[in-house]
Design a protein around this motif. Structure first.
Motif, PDB file in Angstrom:
ATOM      1  N   UNK A  76      13.507 -16.819   5.722  1.00 62.07           N
ATOM      2  CA  UNK A  76      15.020 -17.080   5.747  1.00 62.07           C
ATOM      3  C   UNK A  76      15.016 -17.301   7.090  1.00 62.07           C
ATOM      4  N   UNK A  77      14.086 -17.813   7.987  1.00 63.17           N
ATOM      5  CA  UNK A  77      14.301 -18.200   9.412  1.00 63.17           C
ATOM      6  C   UNK A  77      14.931 -19.379   9.583  1.00 63.17           C
ATOM      7  N   UNK A  78      14.481 -20.417  10.404  1.00 58.32           N
ATOM      8  CA  UNK A  78      15.159 -21.612  10.575  1.00 58.32           C
ATOM      9  C   UNK A  78      14.861 -22.602   9.488  1.00 58.32           C
ATOM     10  N   UNK A 107      22.112 -23.593   5.060  1.00 62.60           N
ATOM     11  CA  UNK A 107      20.862 -23.244   5.932  1.00 62.60           C
ATOM     12  C   UNK A 107      20.422 -22.024   6.151  1.00 62.60           C
ATOM     13  N   UNK A 108      19.139 -22.021   6.343  1.00 59.31           N
ATOM     14  CA  UNK A 108      18.349 -20.463   6.670  1.00 59.31           C
ATOM     15  C   UNK A 108      18.448 -19.847   5.432  1.00 59.31           C
ATOM     16  N   UNK A 109      18.090 -20.686   4.362  1.00 62.38           N
ATOM     17  CA  UNK A 109      18.171 -19.922   3.051  1.00 62.38           C
ATOM     18  C   UNK A 109      17.278 -18.906   2.840  1.00 62.38           C
ATOM     19  N   UNK A 110      17.356 -17.841   1.742  1.00 62.58           N
ATOM     20  CA  UNK A 110      16.329 -16.831   1.712  1.00 62.58           C
ATOM     21  C   UNK A 110      15.081 -17.193   0.987  1.00 62.58           C
ATOM     22  N   UNK A 111      14.077 -16.394   1.029  1.00 60.38           N
ATOM     23  CA  UNK A 111      12.907 -16.686   0.297  1.00 60.38           C
ATOM     24  C   UNK A 111      13.198 -16.710  -1.261  1.00 60.38           C
ATOM     25  N   UNK A 112      12.724 -17.696  -2.048  1.00 59.28           N
ATOM     26  CA  UNK A 112      12.564 -17.450  -3.551  1.00 59.28           C
ATOM     27  C   UNK A 112      11.437 -18.155  -4.113  1.00 59.28           C
ATOM     28  N   UNK A 113      11.034 -17.564  -5.267  1.00 61.27           N
ATOM     29  CA  UNK A 113       9.926 -18.302  -6.015  1.00 61.27           C
ATOM     30  C   UNK A 113      10.409 -19.611  -6.703  1.00 61.27           C
ATOM     31  N   UNK A 114       9.494 -20.379  -7.200  1.00 60.61           N
ATOM     32  CA  UNK A 114       9.868 -21.676  -7.920  1.00 60.61           C
ATOM     33  C   UNK A 114      11.030 -21.492  -8.788  1.00 60.61           C
ATOM     34  N   UNK A 115      11.652 -22.355  -8.812  1.00 66.48           N
ATOM     35  CA  UNK A 115      12.913 -22.634  -9.544  1.00 66.48           C
ATOM     36  C   UNK A 115      12.901 -24.349  -9.885  1.00 66.48           C
ATOM     37  N   UNK A 119      14.851 -42.205  -3.539  1.00 64.99           N
ATOM     38  CA  UNK A 119      14.754 -40.699  -3.695  1.00 64.99           C
ATOM     39  C   UNK A 119      14.164 -40.369  -2.124  1.00 64.99           C
ATOM     40  N   UNK A 120      14.909 -39.265  -1.783  1.00 66.36           N
ATOM     41  CA  UNK A 120      14.430 -38.727  -0.369  1.00 66.36           C
ATOM     42  C   UNK A 120      14.793 -37.176  -0.544  1.00 66.36           C
ATOM     43  N   UNK A 121      13.576 -36.579  -0.005  1.00 68.92           N
ATOM     44  CA  UNK A 121      13.629 -35.083   0.213  1.00 68.92           C
ATOM     45  C   UNK A 121      13.576 -35.061   1.874  1.00 68.92           C
ATOM     46  N   UNK A 122      14.654 -34.126   2.637  1.00 66.43           N
ATOM     47  CA  UNK A 122      14.578 -33.899   3.990  1.00 66.43           C
ATOM     48  C   UNK A 122      14.585 -32.632   4.099  1.00 66.43           C
ATOM     49  N   UNK A 123      13.599 -32.215   5.043  1.00 62.99           N
ATOM     50  CA  UNK A 123      13.562 -30.495   5.178  1.00 62.99           C
ATOM     51  C   UNK A 123      12.905 -30.169   6.576  1.00 62.99           C
ATOM     52  N   UNK A 124      13.196 -29.088   6.979  1.00 61.39           N
ATOM     53  CA  UNK A 124      12.798 -28.416   7.896  1.00 61.39           C
ATOM     54  C   UNK A 124      12.248 -26.771   7.466  1.00 61.39           C
ATOM     55  N   UNK A 125      11.422 -26.102   8.249  1.00 62.30           N
ATOM     56  CA  UNK A 125      11.123 -24.729   7.794  1.00 62.30           C
ATOM     57  C   UNK A 125      10.219 -24.187   8.924  1.00 62.30           C
ATOM     58  N   UNK A 127      29.678 -17.246  -0.454  1.00 60.84           N
ATOM     59  CA  UNK A 127      30.396 -16.892   0.357  1.00 60.84           C
ATOM     60  C   UNK A 127      30.297 -17.486   1.553  1.00 60.84           C
ATOM     61  N   UNK A 128      29.656 -16.717   2.649  1.00 66.63           N
ATOM     62  CA  UNK A 128      29.705 -17.086   4.123  1.00 66.63           C
ATOM     63  C   UNK A 128      28.423 -18.226   4.212  1.00 66.63           C
ATOM     64  N   UNK A 129      27.639 -18.026   3.308  1.00 69.95           N
ATOM     65  CA  UNK A 129      26.575 -19.284   3.278  1.00 69.95           C
ATOM     66  C   UNK A 129      26.993 -20.698   2.750  1.00 69.95           C
ATOM     67  N   UNK A 130      28.000 -20.528   2.025  1.00 69.20           N
ATOM     68  CA  UNK A 130      28.717 -21.636   1.664  1.00 69.20           C
ATOM     69  C   UNK A 130      29.674 -22.363   2.420  1.00 69.20           C
ATOM     70  N   UNK A 131      30.088 -21.856   3.505  1.00 67.65           N
ATOM     71  CA  UNK A 131      31.142 -22.381   4.455  1.00 67.65           C
ATOM     72  C   UNK A 131      30.538 -23.608   4.889  1.00 67.65           C
ATOM     73  N   UNK A 132      31.402 -24.749   5.082  1.00 64.52           N
ATOM     74  CA  UNK A 132      31.169 -25.990   5.500  1.00 64.52           C
ATOM     75  C   UNK A 132      30.824 -25.592   7.050  1.00 64.52           C
ATOM     76  N   UNK A 133      29.563 -26.356   7.503  1.00 66.15           N
ATOM     77  CA  UNK A 133      29.043 -26.142   8.742  1.00 66.15           C
ATOM     78  C   UNK A 133      28.755 -27.822   9.301  1.00 66.15           C
ATOM     79  N   UNK A 134      28.292 -27.694  10.463  1.00 67.42           N
ATOM     80  CA  UNK A 134      27.854 -28.961  11.001  1.00 67.42           C
ATOM     81  C   UNK A 134      26.678 -29.715  10.037  1.00 67.42           C
TER      82      UNK A 134
END
Length: 199
Positions: A103-105, A121-129, A144-150, A186-193
């Motif tokens: 759940x880092x950057x 952003x900075x989502x928690x660890x989770x198993x396959x869904x 079709x495009x996936x964009x990511x950083x981790x 809640x707080x994770x779902x607030x609109x951010x940059x």
């Protein structure tokens, strides 16, 4: 590729989680069983992205994609479709299950045609869904495009399919249940940059 946008909670509720259908012909190498990124176009800083086989980390078959760049990368295909038809994208995704640093950057977005979804952003660890998103084809091609950083972990991606909406029937479970289960509505779902931008 333009700037990726986040969807508000009502749009999240419209996205379903279900059982992945059989591999569709529209996506090339959606299960990564070639052992590489054949059929996909990579963009951004993809030096650390790879297709790998590792016990406990591959969803199905022999290989899954491990996507974990420091500054952001993309994986995309242009699909040949029928204009006016609605298509359903289905894929399985994990955020480095078992890794306490997962759940880092991190950031994750997917675009199908004119529809874009982003995890907080900075989502928690989770198993396959299994996740789905629908889009209307306005021409004879659909992007079709996936964009990511981790950093310091990896997104694990597998079984990417696109079918006509009539052939893809997800279960009624919703993104909302996933997010509530993680305790991030809640707080994770607030609109951010805006999170990621690639040219």
């Amino acid at each position: 590729m333009g700037t990726l946008r986040k969807l508000a909670l009502p749009a999240l509720l419209a996205l379903g989680i279900g059982t992945a259908p059989a591999q569709a012909a529209l996506v090339t190498n959606g299960d990564f069983e070639t052992g590489d990124f054949s059929g996909w176009t990579q963009g951004g800083d993809f030096a650390t992205d790879n297709v790998f086989t590792a016990p406990g980390h591959v969803y199905d078959g022999t290989y899954s994609a491990a996507l974990g760049t420091l500054t952001g990368s993309t994986l995309s295909q242009v699909l040949n479709v029928v204009a006016g038809q609605t298509y359903t994208l289905t894929f399985v995704l994990a955020n480095a299950p078992g890794n306490t640093n997962a759940s880092g950057n991190n950031a994750f977005s997917v675009t199908l045609g004119d529809e874009t979804f982003s995890l907080p952003d900075n989502f928690v660890a989770f198993d396959y869904g299994t996740f789905t998103i629908e889009a209307l084809a306005t021409s004879d091609t659909l992007n079709l495009a996936f964009s990511f950083l981790n950093n310091p972990s990896d997104w694990l991606l597998d079984n990417v399919t696109v079918e006509t909406a009539a052939n893809a029937v997800p279960e009624p479970t919703t993104w909302a249940m996933l997010l509530v289960g993680f305790g991030v509505v809640g707080t994770s779902m607030r609109r951010r940059r805006q999170v990621l931008s690639f040219s």
